[in-house]
Design an enzyme around this catalytic site. Structure first.
Site, PDB file in Angstrom:
ATOM      1  N   GLU A   1       0.876  -1.052  -0.045  1.00  0.00           N
ATOM      2  CA  GLU A   1       0.066  -0.055   0.102  1.00  0.00           C
ATOM      3  C   GLU A   1       0.854   1.245   0.219  1.00  0.00           C
ATOM      4  O   GLU A   1       0.774   2.236  -0.603  1.00  0.00           O
ATOM      5  CB  GLU A   1      -0.953   0.014   1.082  1.00  0.00           C
ATOM      6  CG  GLU A   1      -2.104  -1.176   1.192  1.00  0.00           C
ATOM      7  CD  GLU A   1      -3.032  -1.103   0.135  1.00  0.00           C
ATOM      8  OE1 GLU A   1      -2.964  -0.060  -0.450  1.00  0.00           O
ATOM      9  OE2 GLU A   1      -3.841  -1.907  -0.017  1.00  0.00           O
TER      10      GLU A   1
ATOM     11  N   ARG B   1       0.435   3.744  -3.097  1.00  0.00           N
ATOM     12  CA  ARG B   1      -0.127   5.272  -3.094  1.00  0.00           C
ATOM     13  C   ARG B   1       1.063   6.022  -2.941  1.00  0.00           C
ATOM     14  O   ARG B   1       0.485   7.214  -3.471  1.00  0.00           O
ATOM     15  CB  ARG B   1      -1.165   4.965  -1.868  1.00  0.00           C
ATOM     16  CG  ARG B   1      -2.486   3.689  -2.045  1.00  0.00           C
ATOM     17  CD  ARG B   1      -3.417   4.164  -1.007  1.00  0.00           C
ATOM     18  NE  ARG B   1      -3.959   2.841  -0.772  1.00  0.00           N
ATOM     19  CZ  ARG B   1      -5.472   2.411  -0.427  1.00  0.00           C
ATOM     20  NH1 ARG B   1      -6.216   3.662  -0.304  1.00  0.00           N
ATOM     21  NH2 ARG B   1      -5.772   1.350  -0.155  1.00  0.00           N
TER      22      ARG B   1
ATOM     23  N   ASP C   1      -3.890 -10.038  -8.621  1.00  0.00           N
ATOM     24  CA  ASP C   1      -4.396  -9.148  -9.673  1.00  0.00           C
ATOM     25  C   ASP C   1      -3.191  -8.277 -10.249  1.00  0.00           C
ATOM     26  O   ASP C   1      -3.075  -8.220 -11.258  1.00  0.00           O
ATOM     27  CB  ASP C   1      -5.681  -8.292  -9.126  1.00  0.00           C
ATOM     28  CG  ASP C   1      -5.302  -7.717  -7.730  1.00  0.00           C
ATOM     29  OD1 ASP C   1      -4.325  -7.823  -7.164  1.00  0.00           O
ATOM     30  OD2 ASP C   1      -6.535  -7.055  -7.240  1.00  0.00           O
TER      31      ASP C   1
ATOM     32  N   GLU D   1     -12.073  -0.340 -10.580  1.00  0.00           N
ATOM     33  CA  GLU D   1     -11.575  -1.385 -11.592  1.00  0.00           C
ATOM     34  C   GLU D   1     -12.356  -1.469 -12.872  1.00  0.00           C
ATOM     35  O   GLU D   1     -12.139  -1.591 -13.974  1.00  0.00           O
ATOM     36  CB  GLU D   1     -11.650  -2.731 -10.938  1.00  0.00           C
ATOM     37  CG  GLU D   1     -10.375  -2.892 -10.150  1.00  0.00           C
ATOM     38  CD  GLU D   1     -10.590  -2.371  -8.700  1.00  0.00           C
ATOM     39  OE1 GLU D   1     -11.838  -2.041  -8.304  1.00  0.00           O
ATOM     40  OE2 GLU D   1      -9.779  -2.097  -7.974  1.00  0.00           O
TER      41      GLU D   1
ATOM     42  N   THR E   1      -0.784   0.637 -10.245  1.00  0.00           N
ATOM     43  CA  THR E   1      -2.249   0.070  -9.988  1.00  0.00           C
ATOM     44  C   THR E   1      -3.091   1.136  -9.238  1.00  0.00           C
ATOM     45  O   THR E   1      -4.240   0.784  -8.806  1.00  0.00           O
ATOM     46  CB  THR E   1      -1.750  -1.297  -9.248  1.00  0.00           C
ATOM     47  OG1 THR E   1      -2.991  -2.021  -9.216  1.00  0.00           O
ATOM     48  CG2 THR E   1      -1.261  -1.169  -7.972  1.00  0.00           C
TER      49      THR E   1
HETATM   50  C1  DMJ Z   1      -6.433   0.208  -5.035  1.00  0.00           C
HETATM   51  O1  DMJ Z   1      -5.620   0.544  -3.954  1.00  0.00           O
HETATM   52  C2  DMJ Z   1      -5.498  -0.292  -6.130  1.00  0.00           C
HETATM   53  O2  DMJ Z   1      -6.272  -0.443  -7.262  1.00  0.00           O
HETATM   54  C3  DMJ Z   1      -5.240  -1.785  -5.931  1.00  0.00           C
HETATM   55  O3  DMJ Z   1      -4.524  -2.402  -7.154  1.00  0.00           O
HETATM   56  C4  DMJ Z   1      -6.511  -2.713  -5.358  1.00  0.00           C
HETATM   57  N1  DMJ Z   1      -7.229  -1.925  -4.590  1.00  0.00           N
HETATM   58  C5  DMJ Z   1      -7.414  -0.625  -4.618  1.00  0.00           C
HETATM   59  C6  DMJ Z   1      -8.860  -0.151  -5.556  1.00  0.00           C
HETATM   60  O4  DMJ Z   1      -9.662  -0.901  -5.320  1.00  0.00           O
END
Ligand code: DMJ
Length: 456
Positions: A84, A88, A217, A351, A437
């Site tokens: 995370e 982020r 994922d 998503e 992501t």
């Molecule tokens: C986000 O923090 C990112 O997209 C991560 O890859 C998956 N979860 C959340 C959003 O759903």
């Protein structure tokens, strides 16, 4: 435009009630800190920077930048999720740096990157999931079986870490992620699939659960994006992606009785006919990676991408709110709907919209814009409250209960992707940028930066 107004509303309320906390609680009008970021604060600020910038919300961007300059404290002591913090904070700071050239973002990203390095001190170099940013001690998640590390966590560092090496001139970051790749190349893959749990001690799989949704994922996403970010030079990543997708298609992709294509989960050979909201990013990913020697294969993957995106749209269309559930199933007569109470919620996730953006940019079929607009209307109707946007607990009722949380990824991703869906294609063009992501754009290496680090 409408989406810019939504972003301003989300930001203004965060600023008013929760500036410096990680997220806004829009019903109680206060802030939430949580325990994912190891004492770091301002997750929403860092996640929002690039979205504010590209939407030309100049005043708001300055507010966010000032907070980073004056109040963003990296000398914290607490248990953070390596994944995370990377997606982020490091991703958000890197994107802000590349978009604006402001040194403060670069230096904070590098300083934070250094603090993550002790997590890699394991016998295999596969990092553990949790790290204390003060002491550097790291360990595995209590819920991950037998001290394992998670595929989607250690497999979602590559893009950011290559940029950290590029910007610092210090190869250590690139070395760490290239070593992860080496371990993954070496380990035997059941039927060509990558299970979600790997031991950082032995480098072997701990459990045979495979998913393109949660836990798996973004590992797949970062393979194809590593290739794209290297200006298509990192052929090793492309090959790993192609092989993984082929195995997924062979073993996990199914068609429902009603004709909907979905990607099931795999538990030691037994299929669980369920797709998580998280798995819905894969329509966009498959379209983005649909580049092959032959036209026929390319078309095959574009079709698969369109079918999966359509299924994810169905999961929204079949709900009363027109927002999709956390997970939906294909069993016992159910198609693309949640069957369990515990899977009916929607927490402002991006998503599905993310896949609409890629499908729109790669096909220009207007239905993707129409579908995106359905999401805008549903968010306004069911998630907008007096002081921000909130997730809802049940997408199948039009009098939903709110969860009182404005997730930082709503500003980083959901609103950014909605905005991009209605922009010209040259705003963050897919030729020049890859999105991490968390939807933070990182530049494609056209000038061949450290090609040696990405292909060995
Ligand atoms: C986000 O923090 C990112 O997209 C991560 O890859 C998956 N979860 C959340 C959003 O759903």
């Amino acid at each position: 435009m409408k989406i810019k107004e939504m972003m301003k509303f989300a930001w203004d309320n965060y600023k008013q009630y929760a500036l410096g906390k990680n997220e806004l609680r829009p019903l109680t009008k206060n802030g939430h800190i949580g325990n994912m970021f190891g004492g770091l604060r301002g997750a929403t600020v860092v996640d929002a920077l690039d979205t504010l910038y590209i939407m030309e919300l100049e005043e708001e961007f300055q507010e966010a930048k000032t907070w980073v300059e004056k109040s963003f404290d990296l000398n914290v002591n607490g248990e953070a999720s390596l994944f995370e913090v990377n997606i982020r904070y490091i991703g958000g700071l890197l994107a802000a740096y590349y978009l604006t050239g402001e040194e403060v973002f670069k230096s904070k990203a590098l300083e934070l990157g250094e603090k993550l390095l002790p997590a890699f001190n394991t016998p295999t170099g596969i990092p553990r999931g949790v790290i204390n940013l003060g002491s550097g001690m790291s360990w595995s998640w209590g819920w991950a079986s037998a001290g394992s590390s998670i595929l989607a966590e250690f497999g979602t560092l590559h893009l950011e870490f290559l940029h950290l090496s590029e910007l610092s001139g210090n190869p250590v970051f690139a070395e760490k992620v290239l070593n992860i790749r080496k371990v993954l190349k070496r380990v035997e893959k059941p039927q060509g699939l990558y299970p979600n749990f790997l031991s950082p001690v032995t480098g072997n799989w701990v459990q045979h659960h495979v998913s393109i949704g949660g836990l798996g994922d973004s590992f797949y996403e970062y393979l194809i994006k590593s290739w794209l970010m290297s200006d298509k030079k990192d052929s090793e990543a492309k090959k790993m992606y192609d092989d993984a997708l082929e195995a997924i298609e062979k073993h996990l992709v199914k068609k429902s009785a009603g004709g909907l294509t979905y990607i099931a989960e795999w538990r030691g050979g037994i299929l669980d006919h369920k797709m998580g909201h998280l798995a819905c990013f894969s329509g966009g990913m498959i379209a983005l990676g649909a580049e092959h020697g032959g036209e026929e294969r390319k078309q095959h993957y574009m079709d698969l991408a369109a079918e999966i995106t359509n299924t994810c749209h169905e999961s929204y269309a079949r709900s009363d709110t027109k927002l999709g559930p956390e997970a939906f199933r294909f069993d016992a007569g159910t198609e693309a709907m949640a069957t369990r109470l515990s899977e009916r919620y929607y927490i402002l996730r991006p998503e599905v919209v993310e896949s609409y953006v890629y499908m729109w940019r790669l096909t220009h079929d207007v239905k993707y814009r129409q579908w995106g607009w359905e999401v805008v209307k549903a968010l306004e109707k069911h998630c907008r409250v007096e002081a921000g946007f909130s997730g809802i607990r049940d997408v199948y009722t039009t009098v939903p209960t709110h969860d009182n949380m404005q997730q930082s990824f709503f500003l980083a991703e959901t609103l950014k992707y909605l905005y991009l869906l209605f922009c010209e294609d040259d705003v963050l063009s897919l030729d020049d940028w890859v999105f991490n992501t968390e939807a933070h754009p990182l530049p494609v290496n056209h000038s061949n930066f450290k090609a040696k680090a990405s292909v060995q």
